[in-house]
Design an enzyme around this catalytic site. Structure first.
Site, PDB file in Angstrom:
ATOM      1  N   SER A 176       3.997   9.251  -8.547  1.00 27.81           N
ATOM      2  CA  SER A 176       5.455   9.413  -8.626  1.00 27.81           C
ATOM      3  C   SER A 176       5.983  10.097  -7.364  1.00 27.81           C
ATOM      4  CB  SER A 176       5.822  10.245  -9.855  1.00 27.81           C
ATOM      5  OG  SER A 176       5.584   9.496 -11.028  1.00 27.81           O
ATOM      6  N   THR A 193       0.930   3.677  -3.249  1.00 27.84           N
ATOM      7  CA  THR A 193       0.352   4.708  -4.120  1.00 27.84           C
ATOM      8  C   THR A 193      -1.002   5.200  -3.604  1.00 27.84           C
ATOM      9  OG1 THR A 193       1.482   3.711  -5.981  1.00 27.84           O
ATOM     10  CG2 THR A 193      -0.352   5.163  -6.508  1.00 27.84           C
ATOM     11  N   GLU A 219       5.499   0.606 -10.800  1.00 28.17           N
ATOM     12  CA  GLU A 219       6.722   0.536  -9.981  1.00 28.17           C
ATOM     13  C   GLU A 219       7.728   1.615 -10.372  1.00 28.17           C
ATOM     14  OE1 GLU A 219       8.270  -3.054  -8.399  1.00 28.17           O
ATOM     15  OE2 GLU A 219       6.434  -4.164  -8.821  1.00 28.17           O
ATOM     16  N   THR A 275      -1.924  -4.075  -6.326  1.00 29.66           N
ATOM     17  CA  THR A 275      -2.055  -5.437  -6.879  1.00 29.66           C
ATOM     18  C   THR A 275      -2.277  -6.456  -5.756  1.00 29.66           C
ATOM     19  OG1 THR A 275      -0.524  -4.765  -8.612  1.00 29.66           O
ATOM     20  CG2 THR A 275      -0.925  -7.123  -8.406  1.00 29.66           C
ATOM     21  N   ASN A 331      -3.401  10.940  -4.967  1.00 31.25           N
ATOM     22  CA  ASN A 331      -2.589  12.136  -5.223  1.00 31.25           C
ATOM     23  C   ASN A 331      -1.111  11.949  -4.897  1.00 31.25           C
ATOM     24  OD1 ASN A 331      -4.622  13.916  -6.239  1.00 31.25           O
ATOM     25  ND2 ASN A 331      -5.480  13.915  -4.171  1.00 31.25           N
ATOM     26  N   GLY A 365       0.801  -1.224   0.000  1.00 28.39           N
ATOM     27  CA  GLY A 365       0.000   0.000   0.000  1.00 28.39           C
ATOM     28  C   GLY A 365       0.830   1.268   0.000  1.00 28.39           C
TER      29      GLY A 365
HETATM   30  N1  COS Z   1      16.419   3.041  -0.848  1.00 30.13           N
HETATM   31  C1  COS Z   1      16.355   3.473   0.439  1.00 30.13           C
HETATM   32  N2  COS Z   1      16.048   4.745   0.781  1.00 30.13           N
HETATM   33  C2  COS Z   1      15.828   5.609  -0.222  1.00 30.13           C
HETATM   34  C3  COS Z   1      15.896   5.234  -1.578  1.00 30.13           C
HETATM   35  C4  COS Z   1      16.209   3.885  -1.868  1.00 30.13           C
HETATM   36  N3  COS Z   1      16.287   3.439  -3.120  1.00 30.13           N
HETATM   37  N4  COS Z   1      15.619   6.297  -2.346  1.00 30.13           N
HETATM   38  C5  COS Z   1      15.396   7.324  -1.491  1.00 30.13           C
HETATM   39  N5  COS Z   1      15.516   6.903  -0.223  1.00 30.13           N
HETATM   40  C6  COS Z   1      15.395   7.698   0.997  1.00 30.13           C
HETATM   41  C7  COS Z   1      16.325   8.890   0.971  1.00 30.13           C
HETATM   42  O1  COS Z   1      17.580   8.545   1.524  1.00 30.13           O
HETATM   43  C8  COS Z   1      15.606   9.892   1.843  1.00 30.13           C
HETATM   44  O2  COS Z   1      15.862   9.627   3.191  1.00 30.13           O
HETATM   45  P1  COS Z   1      15.845  10.818   4.288  1.00 30.13           P
HETATM   46  O3  COS Z   1      14.577  11.607   4.064  1.00 30.13           O
HETATM   47  O4  COS Z   1      15.842  10.091   5.581  1.00 30.13           O
HETATM   48  O5  COS Z   1      17.049  11.636   4.009  1.00 30.13           O
HETATM   49  C9  COS Z   1      14.139   9.589   1.591  1.00 30.13           C
HETATM   50  O6  COS Z   1      14.086   8.235   1.067  1.00 30.13           O
HETATM   51  C10 COS Z   1      13.518  10.526   0.603  1.00 30.13           C
HETATM   52  O7  COS Z   1      14.364  10.522  -0.532  1.00 30.13           O
HETATM   53  P2  COS Z   1      14.210  11.611  -1.668  1.00 30.13           P
HETATM   54  O8  COS Z   1      14.231  12.984  -1.044  1.00 30.13           O
HETATM   55  O9  COS Z   1      15.176  11.291  -2.716  1.00 30.13           O
HETATM   56  O10 COS Z   1      12.744  11.340  -2.150  1.00 30.13           O
HETATM   57  P3  COS Z   1      11.897  12.098  -3.225  1.00 30.13           P
HETATM   58  O11 COS Z   1      10.612  12.468  -2.602  1.00 30.13           O
HETATM   59  O12 COS Z   1      12.718  13.158  -3.887  1.00 30.13           O
HETATM   60  O13 COS Z   1      11.558  10.949  -4.295  1.00 30.13           O
HETATM   61  C11 COS Z   1      11.821   9.307  -5.964  1.00 30.13           C
HETATM   62  C12 COS Z   1      12.479  10.143  -4.857  1.00 30.13           C
HETATM   63  C13 COS Z   1      11.185  10.174  -7.026  1.00 30.13           C
HETATM   64  C14 COS Z   1      12.932   8.485  -6.562  1.00 30.13           C
HETATM   65  C15 COS Z   1      10.749   8.401  -5.304  1.00 30.13           C
HETATM   66  O14 COS Z   1       9.673   9.158  -4.792  1.00 30.13           O
HETATM   67  C16 COS Z   1      10.201   7.373  -6.236  1.00 30.13           C
HETATM   68  O15 COS Z   1      10.833   6.356  -6.491  1.00 30.13           O
HETATM   69  N6  COS Z   1       8.962   7.615  -6.768  1.00 30.13           N
HETATM   70  C17 COS Z   1       8.277   6.644  -7.563  1.00 30.13           C
HETATM   71  C18 COS Z   1       7.424   5.819  -6.694  1.00 30.13           C
HETATM   72  C19 COS Z   1       7.012   4.564  -7.384  1.00 30.13           C
HETATM   73  O16 COS Z   1       7.806   3.858  -7.970  1.00 30.13           O
HETATM   74  N7  COS Z   1       5.719   4.260  -7.292  1.00 30.13           N
HETATM   75  C20 COS Z   1       5.186   3.136  -7.966  1.00 30.13           C
HETATM   76  C21 COS Z   1       4.550   2.237  -7.022  1.00 30.13           C
HETATM   77  S1  COS Z   1       3.864   0.917  -7.919  1.00 30.13           S
HETATM   78  S2  COS Z   1       4.101  -0.475  -6.661  1.00 30.13           S
END
Ligand code: COS
Length: 386
Positions: free
Chosen positions: A132, A126, A366, A158, A129, A124
């Site tokens: 991404s 997404t 994802e 899913t 709002n 859980g």
């Molecule tokens: N593994 C572990 N921790 C991670 C990480 C990873 N791969 N990527 C980021 N983090 C951590 C960061 O270290 C940061 O930690 P602190 O806040 O404690 O410093 C925190 O998570 C937030 O990181 P960041 O500021 O980089 O996050 P953003 O909000 O800028 O977002 C992206 C980063 C865009 C990469 C992320 O939101 C993302 O992957 N979005 C897509 C989500 C997705 O795939 N959804 C689909 C779901 S379908 S099942």
């Protein structure tokens, strides 16, 4: 470099391939048409040991490496995206968080029935709002005595609303951090908990025989000990889960692309126009050659990322690359495959039509292709925070 698969991995590939051809292929088109999740093939996949593939035997899993799991998903996706989605989402997103971040009690309680395929579990993250921008989750969990009280909703989840869905891991705001950002934590919610409702989502373009759900939490109370791992670590747990999950989406792209090539090659060698098989026209033969080339490159990229994970090396960037490239390769292969089938490729009686629809999810689920490029660019040092 040794590119040879182990005898166990070869045996697994053969057995999943023959299972997919004999048990999934005959029903896939009809299930897609009826938008039906099949409990029958679910039970057969469970019997084959397709759930909990990387989980240790102690918790009822198969104790295999990550590459083996990826090969299994690839082989199912070669035949059908919906069944591959059920398997991939369960292993990576359903089982993963509990296995890697859960307490011993939580693992003992949930993993055996998830690994046996008796039950399914949702991831859980997404929200309507927060797609991404996943950290922008608005679902809240407030401690009231010994219980978390959860309010909010999740979407596109899913495996969360089948008859055998046993629960979901929910990302919730549990407070505010010292730096002013929301404190995000993962909490386990079992199906049947008052205040929790999971509803199937219908009329999908793709993965029509897999289960996709919308979840609602209205003053939903769960015990305090349902917190997964450490309070405030929820977003990291979800991101780490997605790093690994993206490899299985890569496997769906790779397997789907291979399926498209197999169908396109067979059809174009049989179909005659202008007095000869259409595969003998250079314009078509080159399409087949390009598909084979890109599939091979995709396979190497994906397997290398799995090797990194299996050897405890950083793999986040490589997983994003593999997910991005494999899904784009499937997009191009599905397009070529339909083109080679001509008018027949537009008809539902040919499986390429389903593959053409199913591939679109890989570009979005994802983490969209744009998000994968963000992850890669950040690893390169192009920029830091968004
Ligand atoms: N593994 C572990 N921790 C991670 C990480 C990873 N791969 N990527 C980021 N983090 C951590 C960061 O270290 C940061 O930690 P602190 O806040 O404690 O410093 C925190 O998570 C937030 O990181 P960041 O500021 O980089 O996050 P953003 O909000 O800028 O977002 C992206 C980063 C865009 C990469 C992320 O939101 C993302 O992957 N979005 C897509 C989500 C997705 O795939 N959804 C689909 C779901 S379908 S099942």
């Amino acid at each position: 470099m040794d590119f040879t698969l182990s005898p166990e991995q070869e045996i697994l590939r053969e057995s999943v391939r023959s299972f997919a051809e004999n048990e999934i292929k005959p029903v896939a088109r009809e299930l897609d048409k009826n938008e039906e999740f099949s409990y029958e093939t679910m039970a057969k996949m469970a019997e084959l040991g397709l759930f909990g593939i990387v989980v240790s035997e102690q918790y009822g899993g198969q104790g295999m490496d990550y590459l083996s799991y990826i090969i299994a998903v690839e082989e199912i996706a070669r035949i059908d995206g919906s069944h591959a989605a059920t398997v991939a989402a369960e292993n990576s997103l359903g089982i993963g968080p509990i296995y890697y971040f859960g307490s011993r009690e939580q693992k003992q309680k949930y993993l055996p029935k998830l690994c046996s395929g008796e039950a399914l579990w949702g991831f859980g993250l997404t929200e309507p709002n927060a797609g991404s921008d996943a950290a922008n989750s608005k679902t809240t969990a407030v401690l009231d005595g010994d219980q978390w009280v959860i309010n909010g909703s999740k979407i596109f989840i899913t495996n969360a609303s089948t008859d055998i869905s046993a629960g979901v891991t929910v990302l919730c705001r549990t407070g505010t951090r010292d730096d002013g950002k929301p404190e995000l934590s993962c909490i386990i919610v079992e199906s049947g908990t008052p205040g929790y409702t999971a509803k199937p989502m219908h009329d999908k373009m793709m993965w029509r025989a897999s289960n996709t759900s919308q979840l609602y939490f209205e003053d939903c109370r769960v015990p305090r000990e349902n917190l997964l791992g450490t309070r405030g670590h929820g977003f990291h747990q979800m991101m780490q889960t997605l790093d690994a999950g993206r490899l299985s989406i890569g496997a769906m792209g790779l397997g789907g692309a291979q399926g498209c090539l197999d169908m396109a090659l067979k059809y174009s060698r049989e179909r005659e126009q202008f007095g000869r098989p259409i595969s003998r026209f250079q314009v078509n033969a080159f399409k087949l050659a390009d598909m084979a080339l890109e599939i091979d490159a995709a396979r190497l990229l994906l397997y290398r990322a799995c090797w990194l994970r299996d050897n405890d090396k950083p793999f986040s960037k490589e997983a994003a690359m593999a997910k991005l490239y494999c899904s784009e390769v499937m997009y191009r292969c599905a397009n070529h495959a339909v083109q080679l089938h001509g008018g027949y490729g537009l008809m539902k009686e040919y499986d390429v039509e389903r593959f053409y629809r199913d591939q679109k999810l890989l570009d979005i689920g994802e983490g969209t292709s744009e998000i994968q490029r963000i992850v890669i660019a950040r690893h390169l040092g192009a920029f830091d925070r968004l």
